[in-house]
Design an enzyme around this catalytic site. Structure first.
Site, PDB file in Angstrom:
ATOM      1  CE1 TYR A 158     182.408  53.167  18.475  1.00 11.63           C
ATOM      2  CE2 TYR A 158     182.915  55.192  19.614  1.00 11.63           C
ATOM      3  CZ  TYR A 158     182.054  54.399  18.964  1.00 11.63           C
ATOM      4  OH  TYR A 158     180.816  55.061  18.566  1.00 11.63           O
ATOM      5  CE  LYS A 162     181.621  54.938  15.323  1.00 12.76           C
ATOM      6  NZ  LYS A 162     180.685  54.476  14.358  1.00 12.76           N
TER       7      LYS A 162
HETATM    8  N1  LIG Z   1     175.055  55.840  21.216  1.00 12.82           N
HETATM    9  C1  LIG Z   1     176.190  56.639  21.207  1.00 12.82           C
HETATM   10  O1  LIG Z   1     176.694  57.345  22.377  1.00 12.82           O
HETATM   11  C2  LIG Z   1     176.949  56.826  20.093  1.00 12.82           C
HETATM   12  C3  LIG Z   1     177.838  58.021  20.191  1.00 12.82           C
HETATM   13  C4  LIG Z   1     178.662  58.125  19.038  1.00 12.82           C
HETATM   14  C5  LIG Z   1     178.488  57.582  17.761  1.00 12.82           C
HETATM   15  N2  LIG Z   1     177.457  56.399  17.813  1.00 12.82           N
HETATM   16  C6  LIG Z   1     177.517  55.403  16.599  1.00 12.82           C
HETATM   17  O2  LIG Z   1     176.098  55.463  15.951  1.00 12.82           O
HETATM   18  C7  LIG Z   1     175.833  54.540  15.611  1.00 12.82           C
HETATM   19  C8  LIG Z   1     174.602  53.858  16.031  1.00 12.82           C
HETATM   20  O3  LIG Z   1     174.994  53.606  17.659  1.00 12.82           O
HETATM   21  P1  LIG Z   1     173.541  53.185  18.483  1.00 12.82           P
HETATM   22  O4  LIG Z   1     174.089  53.743  19.704  1.00 12.82           O
HETATM   23  O5  LIG Z   1     172.372  53.134  17.982  1.00 12.82           O
HETATM   24  O6  LIG Z   1     173.919  51.577  18.721  1.00 12.82           O
HETATM   25  P2  LIG Z   1     173.248  50.380  19.059  1.00 12.82           P
HETATM   26  O7  LIG Z   1     174.274  49.162  19.616  1.00 12.82           O
HETATM   27  O8  LIG Z   1     172.142  50.553  19.846  1.00 12.82           O
HETATM   28  O9  LIG Z   1     172.682  49.888  17.423  1.00 12.82           O
HETATM   29  C9  LIG Z   1     173.529  49.494  16.586  1.00 12.82           C
HETATM   30  C10 LIG Z   1     173.007  48.637  15.651  1.00 12.82           C
HETATM   31  O10 LIG Z   1     173.859  48.326  14.535  1.00 12.82           O
HETATM   32  C11 LIG Z   1     173.874  46.935  14.299  1.00 12.82           C
HETATM   33  N3  LIG Z   1     174.857  46.217  13.876  1.00 12.82           N
HETATM   34  C12 LIG Z   1     176.081  45.844  14.437  1.00 12.82           C
HETATM   35  N4  LIG Z   1     176.877  45.289  13.809  1.00 12.82           N
HETATM   36  C13 LIG Z   1     176.324  45.092  12.600  1.00 12.82           C
HETATM   37  C14 LIG Z   1     176.686  44.510  11.387  1.00 12.82           C
HETATM   38  N5  LIG Z   1     177.925  43.792  11.295  1.00 12.82           N
HETATM   39  N6  LIG Z   1     175.989  44.472  10.351  1.00 12.82           N
HETATM   40  C15 LIG Z   1     174.797  45.058  10.437  1.00 12.82           C
HETATM   41  N7  LIG Z   1     174.317  45.701  11.285  1.00 12.82           N
HETATM   42  C16 LIG Z   1     174.960  45.709  12.620  1.00 12.82           C
HETATM   43  C17 LIG Z   1     173.274  46.330  15.673  1.00 12.82           C
HETATM   44  O11 LIG Z   1     172.709  45.147  15.552  1.00 12.82           O
HETATM   45  C18 LIG Z   1     172.468  47.428  16.189  1.00 12.82           C
HETATM   46  O12 LIG Z   1     170.928  47.209  15.950  1.00 12.82           O
HETATM   47  C19 LIG Z   1     176.900  53.424  15.630  1.00 12.82           C
HETATM   48  O13 LIG Z   1     177.758  53.653  14.561  1.00 12.82           O
HETATM   49  C20 LIG Z   1     177.820  54.075  16.950  1.00 12.82           C
HETATM   50  O14 LIG Z   1     179.142  54.096  16.977  1.00 12.82           O
HETATM   51  C21 LIG Z   1     176.994  56.013  18.683  1.00 12.82           C
END
Ligand SMILES: NC(=O)c1ccc[n+]([C@@H]2O[C@H](COP(=O)([O-])OP(=O)(O)OC[C@H]3O[C@@H](n4cnc5c(N)ncnc54)[C@H](O)[C@@H]3O)[C@@H](O)[C@H]2O)c1
Length: 258
Positions: A158, A162
């Site tokens: 991961y 990133k």
């Molecule tokens: N939640 C956190 O703490 C956090 C922290 C840092 C970064 N992020 C990043 O922010 C972004 C959103 O995270 P989140 O927490 O909302 O995650 P989440 O899992 O709630 O939502 C992610 C969405 O991406 C979609 N997705 C996954 N694989 C896919 C694919 N191959 N094609 C199309 N859609 C796809 C999923 O179906 C889901 O709806 C991500 O890139 C995550 O890595 C999240």
């Protein structure tokens, strides 16, 4: 960048979590929204489209996979065909993956880097091609993470995915500067979304509590709602943010200082 008419945004991974919050926030900024997410999320996507329409904006969803170039190109083409152009791309889709490096396989690597890095690259590429063709500038935003700034145990793949987004953000920003297109990414700490759900959360204090037990995090670290990231994106798409580009902006409650 056009500031006179309704702009158009695509948000990948927009069915839930941070992407959903961004979609709703951008709808408040006179922006029509296209939400892109995987098969199986249709009911969430349908209800989000209705919520955006209730705000007086236009919206539709596209089902696809960010690792499939034809799906991303198809979403950009359908957006242009339906709404007349593309002004904002939010390459938000991502997956969390936790496993010690001693157990990671090449298949794990390809899956995590596939969604989190190739998925961002394809969204950047097709948004950039369209925005250059239009000649009216644009805003491209990617999803990095606190894990794109600082390594953490048990999330090596991961982190790799990133950190790569951060590098791609800098390089793409330089390439697109002459086209009046800014490229930035957000680097959140713990955001309380379905991504951080763990089966043992209830035993440790609720949503996000197991992720918060990672020893790499400072004691006292808390999570935040997705709206904190949506508000940052709402700034990055404003005309005044034309002077911000190539940045991967940490938004983590003080975990990491650049
Ligand atoms: N939640 C956190 O703490 C956090 C922290 C840092 C970064 N992020 C990043 O922010 C972004 C959103 O995270 P989140 O927490 O909302 O995650 P989440 O899992 O709630 O939502 C992610 C969405 O991406 C979609 N997705 C996954 N694989 C896919 C694919 N191959 N094609 C199309 N859609 C796809 C999923 O179906 C889901 O709806 C991500 O890139 C995550 O890595 C999240």
């Amino acid at each position: 960048m056009s500031t006179t008419s309704t702009r158009v945004a695509i948000i990948t991974g927009g069915a839930q979590g941070i992407g959903e919050a961004i979609a709703l926030r951008l709808a408040d900024e006179d922006i029509n929204v296209v939400i892109f997410d995987v098969k199986g999320k249709e009911s969430l996507l349908e209800s989000l489209v209705k919520k955006i329409e209730a705000k007086g904006r236009k919206a539709f969803y596209v089902v696809g996979d960010v690792t499939n170039e034809a799906d991303i190109k198809g979403a950009v083409d359908k957006t242009v065909e339906t709404f007349g152009g593309l002004d904002i791309m939010v390459a938000n889709a991502g997956i969390l993956f936790m496993k010690p490096i001693t157990e990671c396989t090449p298949e794990d690597f390809n899956r995590v880097l596939g969604v989190n890095t190739l998925g961002v690259m394809l969204a950047f590429k097709h948004a950039a091609q369209q925005m250059i063709k239009q000649g009216r500038g644009g805003r491209i935003i990617g999803a990095s993470s606190l894990s794109g700034k600082q390594g953490m145990a048990d999330v090596s793949l991961y982190c790799a995915s990133k950190f790569a987004v951060r590098g791609m953000t800098q390089a793409t920003a330089l390439e697109l500067q002459k086209h009046n297109i800014t490229v930035n990414s957000y680097a959140p700490g713990l955001i309380l979304t379905p991504m951080v759900v763990h089966p043992d959360d209830d035993k440790h204090g609720g949503l996000g509590s197991v992720v918060l037990m990672n020893p790499a995090l400072k004691p006292g670290t808390k999570g935040a709602t997705p709206s904190v990231v949506a508000e940052l994106v709402a700034y990055l798409i404003k005309p005044e943010a034309h002077f911000v580009t190539g940045q991967t902006i940490t938004i983590d409650g003080g975990q990491y200082f650049d």
